[in-house]
Motif scaffolding. Structure first.
Motif, PDB file in Angstrom:
ATOM      1  N   ILE A  31       0.524  -0.881   0.263  1.00 45.50           N
ATOM      2  CA  ILE A  31       0.069   0.038   0.165  1.00 45.50           C
ATOM      3  C   ILE A  31       0.793   1.465   0.046  1.00 45.50           C
ATOM      4  N   TRP A  32       2.184   1.215   1.020  1.00 51.82           N
ATOM      5  CA  TRP A  32       2.444   2.264   1.266  1.00 51.82           C
ATOM      6  C   TRP A  32       3.037   3.088  -0.550  1.00 51.82           C
ATOM      7  N   ILE A  33       4.287   1.467  -1.189  1.00 49.90           N
ATOM      8  CA  ILE A  33       4.497   1.830  -2.545  1.00 49.90           C
ATOM      9  C   ILE A  33       3.570   2.815  -3.529  1.00 49.90           C
ATOM     10  N   VAL A  34       2.190   2.236  -3.304  1.00 51.62           N
ATOM     11  CA  VAL A  34       1.372   2.767  -4.307  1.00 51.62           C
ATOM     12  C   VAL A  34       1.341   4.604  -4.091  1.00 51.62           C
ATOM     13  N   VAL A  35       0.464   4.838  -2.951  1.00 57.23           N
ATOM     14  CA  VAL A  35       0.859   6.149  -2.037  1.00 57.23           C
ATOM     15  C   VAL A  35       1.703   6.952  -2.056  1.00 57.23           C
ATOM     16  N   ALA A  36       2.828   6.587  -1.809  1.00 57.97           N
ATOM     17  CA  ALA A  36       4.084   7.718  -0.901  1.00 57.97           C
ATOM     18  C   ALA A  36       5.312   6.739  -1.735  1.00 57.97           C
ATOM     19  N   GLY A  37       5.728   5.795  -1.060  1.00 51.25           N
ATOM     20  CA  GLY A  37       7.211   5.397  -1.961  1.00 51.25           C
ATOM     21  C   GLY A  37       7.075   5.809  -2.937  1.00 51.25           C
ATOM     22  N   ILE A  38       6.459   5.297  -4.251  1.00 50.93           N
ATOM     23  CA  ILE A  38       7.918   5.315  -5.020  1.00 50.93           C
ATOM     24  C   ILE A  38       7.589   6.845  -5.837  1.00 50.93           C
ATOM     25  N   TRP A  39       7.013   7.813  -4.976  1.00 53.38           N
ATOM     26  CA  TRP A  39       7.326   9.234  -5.242  1.00 53.38           C
ATOM     27  C   TRP A  39       8.679   8.939  -4.507  1.00 53.38           C
TER      28      TRP A  39
ATOM     29  N   ILE B 108      25.794   8.041  -4.140  1.00 55.03           N
ATOM     30  CA  ILE B 108      25.579   6.513  -3.694  1.00 55.03           C
ATOM     31  C   ILE B 108      24.539   6.180  -2.310  1.00 55.03           C
ATOM     32  N   ALA B 109      24.584   6.896  -1.177  1.00 53.55           N
ATOM     33  CA  ALA B 109      23.936   6.761   0.342  1.00 53.55           C
ATOM     34  C   ALA B 109      22.501   7.103  -0.584  1.00 53.55           C
ATOM     35  N   ASN B 110      22.336   7.877  -1.416  1.00 51.51           N
ATOM     36  CA  ASN B 110      20.801   8.140  -1.230  1.00 51.51           C
ATOM     37  C   ASN B 110      20.619   6.845  -2.479  1.00 51.51           C
ATOM     38  N   PHE B 111      21.429   6.282  -3.145  1.00 55.70           N
ATOM     39  CA  PHE B 111      20.099   4.967  -3.394  1.00 55.70           C
ATOM     40  C   PHE B 111      20.037   3.911  -2.474  1.00 55.70           C
ATOM     41  N   LYS B 112      21.371   3.438  -1.839  1.00 58.96           N
ATOM     42  CA  LYS B 112      20.989   2.599  -0.656  1.00 58.96           C
ATOM     43  C   LYS B 112      19.391   2.935   0.974  1.00 58.96           C
ATOM     44  N   MET B 113      20.216   4.474  -0.120  1.00 60.76           N
ATOM     45  CA  MET B 113      17.292   4.949   0.632  1.00 60.76           C
ATOM     46  C   MET B 113      16.786   4.412  -0.129  1.00 60.76           C
ATOM     47  N   VAL B 114      16.834   4.052  -1.326  1.00 58.12           N
ATOM     48  CA  VAL B 114      15.814   3.536  -2.167  1.00 58.12           C
ATOM     49  C   VAL B 114      15.248   1.902  -1.872  1.00 58.12           C
ATOM     50  N   PRO B 115      15.621   1.361  -0.847  1.00 59.47           N
ATOM     51  CA  PRO B 115      14.954   0.108  -0.568  1.00 59.47           C
ATOM     52  C   PRO B 115      13.393   0.739   0.330  1.00 59.47           C
ATOM     53  N   VAL B 116      14.489   1.371   1.409  1.00 63.39           N
ATOM     54  CA  VAL B 116      13.925   1.389   2.715  1.00 63.39           C
ATOM     55  C   VAL B 116      12.867   2.942   2.259  1.00 63.39           C
ATOM     56  N   SER B 117      12.572   3.626   1.425  1.00 63.65           N
ATOM     57  CA  SER B 117      11.444   4.519   1.700  1.00 63.65           C
ATOM     58  C   SER B 117      10.350   3.621   0.119  1.00 63.65           C
ATOM     59  N   LEU B 118      11.015   2.672  -0.641  1.00 63.35           N
ATOM     60  CA  LEU B 118      10.117   2.085  -0.783  1.00 63.35           C
ATOM     61  C   LEU B 118       9.081   0.836  -0.344  1.00 63.35           C
ATOM     62  N   MET B 119       9.829   0.689   0.835  1.00 58.39           N
ATOM     63  CA  MET B 119       8.961  -0.349   1.664  1.00 58.39           C
ATOM     64  C   MET B 119       9.675  -0.397   3.474  1.00 58.39           C
ATOM     65  N   PRO B 120       9.317   0.367   4.301  1.00 63.28           N
ATOM     66  CA  PRO B 120       9.618   1.345   5.619  1.00 63.28           C
ATOM     67  C   PRO B 120       9.009   0.559   6.427  1.00 63.28           C
ATOM     68  N   LEU B 121       8.020  -0.675   6.794  1.00 60.46           N
ATOM     69  CA  LEU B 121       7.462  -1.290   7.666  1.00 60.46           C
ATOM     70  C   LEU B 121       8.192  -2.240   7.990  1.00 60.46           C
ATOM     71  N   GLY B 122       8.738  -3.354   8.856  1.00 65.33           N
ATOM     72  CA  GLY B 122       9.458  -4.059   8.800  1.00 65.33           C
ATOM     73  C   GLY B 122      10.573  -3.996   8.897  1.00 65.33           C
ATOM     74  N   LYS B 123      11.197  -3.139   8.678  1.00 62.12           N
ATOM     75  CA  LYS B 123      12.116  -2.114   9.057  1.00 62.12           C
ATOM     76  C   LYS B 123      12.857  -1.529  10.212  1.00 62.12           C
ATOM     77  N   GLU B 124      14.407  -1.763  11.177  1.00 60.96           N
ATOM     78  CA  GLU B 124      14.687  -0.842  12.047  1.00 60.96           C
ATOM     79  C   GLU B 124      15.796   0.317  11.193  1.00 60.96           C
ATOM     80  N   ILE B 125      16.035   0.946  12.158  1.00 57.78           N
ATOM     81  CA  ILE B 125      17.731   1.882  12.000  1.00 57.78           C
ATOM     82  C   ILE B 125      17.946   2.019  12.991  1.00 57.78           C
ATOM     83  N   VAL B 126      19.415   1.375  12.733  1.00 53.57           N
ATOM     84  CA  VAL B 126      20.622   0.596  14.310  1.00 53.57           C
ATOM     85  C   VAL B 126      22.017   1.451  13.240  1.00 53.57           C
ATOM     86  N   PRO B 127      23.027   1.894  14.246  1.00 54.89           N
ATOM     87  CA  PRO B 127      24.460   2.569  14.504  1.00 54.89           C
ATOM     88  C   PRO B 127      24.457   1.340  13.480  1.00 54.89           C
ATOM     89  N   ALA B 128      26.075   1.266  12.850  1.00 54.25           N
ATOM     90  CA  ALA B 128      26.207   1.176  12.112  1.00 54.25           C
ATOM     91  C   ALA B 128      27.596  -0.153  12.574  1.00 54.25           C
TER      92      ALA B 128
END
Length: 119
Positions: free
Chosen positions: A68-76, A99-119
């Motif tokens: 649902i997120w991909i359709v509503v906001a994720g793609i934009w 490159i950092a922008n390209f690495k953020m594309v997957p989380v912008s498309l599918m944010p649910l079920g993800k966690e942001i943790v220190p590297a």
């Protein structure tokens, strides 16, 4: 790197995520997407030194919510990351930021079920 990121890309992308989060929180049923959007906005401001990992135990509800997120906001938001990444890769200094922008594309498309943790 985070300071250069903040000025060239992070602030503008975070504004997009915050606006999306506000709209999602106004519509009561989409509050989980709004909270995820606020988390990603924080990550978009200061991404270096942090990474995105899958949250254990998030199953079918996260998958359905992500579709649902991909359709509503994720793609934009993903398009914003791709355009910003391409523009940043034009200069040599901007390549790591692109490159950092390209690495953020997957989380912008599918944010649910993800966690942001220190590297």
């Amino acid at each position: 790197m985070n300071l250069i990121w903040l000025v060239l890309s992070g602030f503008w992308l975070a504004i997009g995520y915050v606006l999306t989060g506000i709209v999602c929180c106004i519509l009561i049923i989409t509050i989980p997407w709004g909270l995820a959007s606020f988390r990603i906005a924080n990550y978009a401001l200061w991404p270096f030194g942090r990474t995105v990992v899958d949250r254990p135990g998030s199953g079918a509800p996260s998958l359905i919510g992500n579709i649902i997120w991909i359709v509503v906001a994720g793609i934009w938001l993903a398009i914003g990351h791709v355009v910003s990444g391409v523009l940043l890769c034009i200069t040599i200094i901007g390549i790591p930021l692109g490159i950092a922008n390209f690495k953020m594309v997957p989380v912008s498309l599918m944010p649910l079920g993800k966690e942001i943790v220190p590297a």
